[in-house]
Design an enzyme around this catalytic site. Structure first.
Site, PDB file in Angstrom:
ATOM      1  CG  MET A 177      54.289  39.289  -6.451  1.00 51.15           C
ATOM      2  SD  MET A 177      55.800  38.684  -5.653  1.00 51.15           S
ATOM      3  CE  MET A 177      56.026  37.129  -6.467  1.00 51.15           C
ATOM      4  CB  ALA A 180      56.886  47.511 -11.127  1.00 44.16           C
ATOM      5  CD  GLU A 226      59.299  32.671  -5.948  1.00 47.69           C
ATOM      6  OE1 GLU A 226      58.986  33.710  -5.334  1.00 47.69           O
ATOM      7  OE2 GLU A 226      59.385  32.622  -7.185  1.00 47.69           O
ATOM      8  CD  GLU A 236      72.057  40.929 -12.168  1.00 44.87           C
ATOM      9  OE1 GLU A 236      71.007  40.298 -11.921  1.00 44.87           O
ATOM     10  OE2 GLU A 236      72.677  40.832 -13.248  1.00 44.87           O
TER      11      GLU A 236
HETATM   12  C1  LIG Z   1      58.871  32.312 -16.986  1.00 42.19           C
HETATM   13  C2  LIG Z   1      58.604  33.375 -15.963  1.00 42.19           C
HETATM   14  C3  LIG Z   1      57.715  33.105 -14.925  1.00 42.19           C
HETATM   15  C4  LIG Z   1      57.416  34.103 -13.995  1.00 42.19           C
HETATM   16  N1  LIG Z   1      56.455  33.874 -13.044  1.00 42.19           N
HETATM   17  C5  LIG Z   1      56.042  34.915 -12.259  1.00 42.19           C
HETATM   18  C6  LIG Z   1      54.907  34.772 -11.393  1.00 42.19           C
HETATM   19  O1  LIG Z   1      54.291  33.698 -11.311  1.00 42.19           O
HETATM   20  N2  LIG Z   1      54.506  35.847 -10.676  1.00 42.19           N
HETATM   21  C7  LIG Z   1      55.164  37.047 -10.729  1.00 42.19           C
HETATM   22  O2  LIG Z   1      54.749  37.977 -10.059  1.00 42.19           O
HETATM   23  N3  LIG Z   1      56.243  37.212 -11.536  1.00 42.19           N
HETATM   24  C8  LIG Z   1      56.692  36.185 -12.303  1.00 42.19           C
HETATM   25  N4  LIG Z   1      57.760  36.353 -13.155  1.00 42.19           N
HETATM   26  C9  LIG Z   1      58.449  37.633 -13.168  1.00 42.19           C
HETATM   27  C10 LIG Z   1      59.850  37.596 -12.566  1.00 42.19           C
HETATM   28  O3  LIG Z   1      59.789  37.403 -11.174  1.00 42.19           O
HETATM   29  C11 LIG Z   1      60.536  38.901 -12.987  1.00 42.19           C
HETATM   30  O4  LIG Z   1      60.818  38.773 -14.375  1.00 42.19           O
HETATM   31  C12 LIG Z   1      61.796  39.179 -12.195  1.00 42.19           C
HETATM   32  O5  LIG Z   1      61.467  39.512 -10.865  1.00 42.19           O
HETATM   33  C13 LIG Z   1      62.600  40.334 -12.805  1.00 42.19           C
HETATM   34  O6  LIG Z   1      61.804  41.447 -13.030  1.00 42.19           O
HETATM   35  P1  LIG Z   1      61.784  42.157 -14.492  1.00 42.19           P
HETATM   36  O7  LIG Z   1      61.570  41.093 -15.499  1.00 42.19           O
HETATM   37  O8  LIG Z   1      60.853  43.299 -14.448  1.00 42.19           O
HETATM   38  O9  LIG Z   1      63.268  42.680 -14.679  1.00 42.19           O
HETATM   39  P2  LIG Z   1      63.847  44.103 -14.211  1.00 42.19           P
HETATM   40  O10 LIG Z   1      63.387  44.426 -12.850  1.00 42.19           O
HETATM   41  O11 LIG Z   1      63.608  45.093 -15.288  1.00 42.19           O
HETATM   42  O12 LIG Z   1      65.398  43.766 -14.142  1.00 42.19           O
HETATM   43  C14 LIG Z   1      66.161  43.505 -15.338  1.00 42.19           C
HETATM   44  C15 LIG Z   1      67.576  43.222 -14.971  1.00 42.19           C
HETATM   45  O13 LIG Z   1      68.155  44.379 -14.356  1.00 42.19           O
HETATM   46  C16 LIG Z   1      69.111  44.004 -13.388  1.00 42.19           C
HETATM   47  N5  LIG Z   1      68.731  44.502 -12.057  1.00 42.19           N
HETATM   48  C17 LIG Z   1      67.481  44.590 -11.528  1.00 42.19           C
HETATM   49  N6  LIG Z   1      67.531  45.037 -10.267  1.00 42.19           N
HETATM   50  C18 LIG Z   1      68.823  45.228  -9.977  1.00 42.19           C
HETATM   51  C19 LIG Z   1      69.533  45.682  -8.825  1.00 42.19           C
HETATM   52  N7  LIG Z   1      68.875  45.994  -7.702  1.00 42.19           N
HETATM   53  N8  LIG Z   1      70.883  45.783  -8.886  1.00 42.19           N
HETATM   54  C20 LIG Z   1      71.551  45.451 -10.016  1.00 42.19           C
HETATM   55  N9  LIG Z   1      70.937  45.016 -11.141  1.00 42.19           N
HETATM   56  C21 LIG Z   1      69.606  44.898 -11.115  1.00 42.19           C
HETATM   57  C22 LIG Z   1      69.142  42.471 -13.407  1.00 42.19           C
HETATM   58  O14 LIG Z   1      70.157  42.052 -14.290  1.00 42.19           O
HETATM   59  C23 LIG Z   1      67.785  42.106 -13.954  1.00 42.19           C
HETATM   60  O15 LIG Z   1      67.733  40.798 -14.529  1.00 42.19           O
HETATM   61  C24 LIG Z   1      58.095  35.357 -14.068  1.00 42.19           C
HETATM   62  C25 LIG Z   1      59.001  35.605 -15.099  1.00 42.19           C
HETATM   63  C26 LIG Z   1      59.250  34.642 -16.044  1.00 42.19           C
HETATM   64  C27 LIG Z   1      60.176  34.981 -17.178  1.00 42.19           C
END
Ligand SMILES: Cc1cc2nc3c(=O)[nH]c(=O)nc-3n(C[C@H](O)[C@H](O)[C@H](O)COP(=O)(O)OP(=O)(O)OC[C@H]3O[C@@H](n4cnc5c(N)ncnc54)[C@H](O)[C@@H]3O)c2cc1C
Length: 382
Positions: free
Chosen positions: A125, A130, A242, A367
Site C-alpha cells: 500500500m 503516501a 491487522e 495519531e
Molecule cells: C518495518 C515496516 C514494515 C512495513 N510494512 C508494510 C507493508 O507490508 N505494506 C505496506 O503497505 N506498508 C508497510 N509499512 C508502511 C507503514 O504502514 C507506514 O510507514 C505507516 O502507515 C505510516 O506511513 P508513513 O511512513 O508514510 O508516515 P506519514 O504518513 O508520513 O506519517 C508520519 C507521521 O505523521 C503523523 N501523522 C500522520 N497522519 C496523521 C494524522 N492524520 N493526524 C496526526 N498526525 C498524523 C504521525 O506521527 C506519523 O507517524 C511498513 C513500515 C515499516 C517501517
C-alpha cells in the site's frame, strides 16, 4: 492471568507451535537478523508444521480451523521474541484478502501454496509519497482491453524480497480519490516487476522490507480482487484485523518482558541484596503488571468480538493505540532494570526494545488511530 478464550485443543496446538518455534526458529533468529532475511526452507517447514494460515477452509488447502489457532501462532512467536519470519503479514493480511475477494481461480491457485509455505505473500500500500494518507497513492493501473498496465513504486513492503506475489493497492481511476483505488494480485515473475533494496531498519532485522517497482507491468483484469474502485473500502475493513493482530503481539511482548525482568532482577546482586529488593523495582513492575493485565482483558475481549465478526474498526483502533503504547513503555522501563546488559543485543529485552518502536507507526500511526476514534466520538448525535 486465567484466560477463558482457548479450548484444550488450542492448548495442545500451542504446545506443538511452541516446540516448532523453539526448535526451528529461536536457534536461527540471530543468523536471520544478520542476513536481514529468512531462508525459504523455513517457510516450507512452517507449512509442514501447519502454522501458516491455520483458519483457511479445507477447500482452499487449509485446516478449516477457527481464528484462535492463528492467535496461538502469533502469541507463541511473540512470547519467544521472534520478529521474523513475516508470517503475520502472510497469514493475517494477504490470505484474508484473497479468501474474501479473490475469484475462484486465484483462491485455488494461491491459497494452498500459502498454507504449505510454497508461496509467500506481501501487501503493498505504502509509497514514498503516501503512507497514512493512502488516497494520495500514485501507482497507476491503466485499463487496456482485458489487462491493466501498471506503473508505480511502493516502499517499506514486508516480505518484499522473499514474496512470490503481491497484493498491490493502485489507482484504477486517478481522479476519484479513495474511490479510485483497487487491489490487484501481481505475480513476482511478471515482466516489469523489480525489487529494490532490502531496507536497513533499526529493528525487525530478520524481516525483509523492500522497495518495489512496477514499470509497464501487464496483468489480467481477472487478477483484481473485488470490484474496481473498492480497494480502499477493502483495506479499511481488513485493517481492523491487522490492528488487532498487532495488539495481540504487543500484549504478549509486554507480558514476556515483565517475566524476563522479574527473573533477572531476582538474580542480579547489588548493594548487598538483589535489584528486585528495591521498592522502586517492585513498584514499577507492579504498575506495569496491573496495566498489562487490564489491556490483556481488553485484548481478549476484542479477540472474542472478532471471532463473532463484531469487532468494529474503532475498537480495533483503540486496542492498537493503547496496547502498542503500553508495549513501548513496558520494554523501556524493563530494560532499565537490566542496566548495561539491557543494551546488549544478546538479551531479548534489548531486541524487544528496538522492535517495539515500529508498532506505533506501521499498520496506521498512533495519531491515525486517535483520528479514527475521535471521528467516531464526535460524529455521534446529541
Ligand atoms: C518495518 C515496516 C514494515 C512495513 N510494512 C508494510 C507493508 O507490508 N505494506 C505496506 O503497505 N506498508 C508497510 N509499512 C508502511 C507503514 O504502514 C507506514 O510507514 C505507516 O502507515 C505510516 O506511513 P508513513 O511512513 O508514510 O508516515 P506519514 O504518513 O508520513 O506519517 C508520519 C507521521 O505523521 C503523523 N501523522 C500522520 N497522519 C496523521 C494524522 N492524520 N493526524 C496526526 N498526525 C498524523 C504521525 O506521527 C506519523 O507517524 C511498513 C513500515 C515499516 C517501517
Amino acid at each position: 492471568m486465567q484466560r477463558n478464550i482457548f479450548s484444550s485443543e488450542h492448548e495442545i496446538f500451542r504446545d506443538s507451535v511452541k516446540r516448532f518455534v523453539n526448535e526451528e526458529l529461536v536457534p536461527h533468529h540471530h543468523e536471520w537478523e544478520t542476513a536481514r532475511r529468512v531462508p525459504r526452507e523455513v517457510w516450507l517447514k512452517a507449512g509442514a508444521a501447519k502454522i501458516l494460515c491455520c483458519d483457511l477452509p479445507e477447500e482452499c488447502g487449509g485446516a478449516g480451523a477457527d481464528w484462535l489457532y492463528n492467535v496461538v501462532v502469533i502469541e507463541e512467536l511473540a512470547y519467544a521474541g521472534m520478529s521474523a519470519p513475516g508470517f503475520m503479514v502472510h497469514s493475517e493480511m494477504v490470505a484474508p484478502y484473497i479468501l474474501t475477494w479473490g475469484n475462484e481461480e486465484l483462491k485455488q491457485k494461491w491459497l494452498p501454496l500459502m498454507v504449505s509455505g510454497d508461496a509467500i505473500g506481501a501487501v503493498a500500500m505504502t509509497e514514498p509519497g503516501a503512507g497514512s494518507d493512502l488516497k494520495e497513492m500514485r501507482t497507476r493501473a491503466e485499463r487496456e482491453g482485458d489487462d491493466y498496465v501498471i506503473d508505480g513504486q511502493k516502499t517499506y513492503i514486508s516480505n518484499g524480497q522473499n514474496c512470490d506475489f503481491i497484493l498491490l493497492a493502485c489507482k484504477t481511476d486517478k481522479d476519484a480519490g479513495a474511490k479510485g483505488i483497487s487491489i490487484v494480485l501481481i505475480e513476482a515473475n511478471r515482466e516489469g516487476f523489480a525489487r529494490g533494496r532490502n531496507l536497513e531498519k533499526i529493528g525487525l532485522k530478520g524481516q525483509d522490507t523492500s522497495e518495489l517497482f512496477f514499470e509497464h507491468l501487464r496483468v489480467p483484469v481477472a487478477n483484481r480482487l473485488g470490484a474496481e474502485g473498492q480497494g480502499f473500502k477493502m483495506l479499511m475493513s481488513k485493517l481492523a484485523q491487522e490492528r488487532l493482530t498487532q495488539a495481540i503481539r504487543s500484549i504478549c511482548v509486554a507480558e514476556a518482558a515483565i517475566n524476563w525482568t522479574v527473573d533477572y532482577t531476582k538474580d542480579r546482586k547489588a548493594f548487598g541484596g538483589t535489584i528486585a529488593d528495591f521498592q522502586n523495582t517492585q513498584f514499577v513492575l507492579a504498575q506495569l503488571s496491573a496495566e498489562t493485565t487490564a489491556l490483556r482483558v481488553f485484548t481478549d475481549w476484542c479477540i472474542e468480538k472478532h471471532l463473532r465478526q463484531e469487532l468494529t474498526p474503532v475498537e480495533a483502533a483503540k486496542a492498537k493505540l493503547l496496547v502498542t503504547d503500553l508495549h513501548c513503555k513496558v520494554v523501556d522501563q524493563c530494560l532499565q532494570f537490566f542496566g548495561g546488559y539491557g543494551y546488549m543485543n544478546e538479551y531479548p529485552i534489548a531486541r524487544a526494545y528496538i522492535d517495539a518502536r515500529i508498532t506505533r507507526i506501521a499498520g496506521g500511526a498512533a495519531e491515525v488511530m486517535k483520528q479514527i476514534i475521535a471521528r467516531d466520538l464526535f460524529s455521534r448525535a446529541g
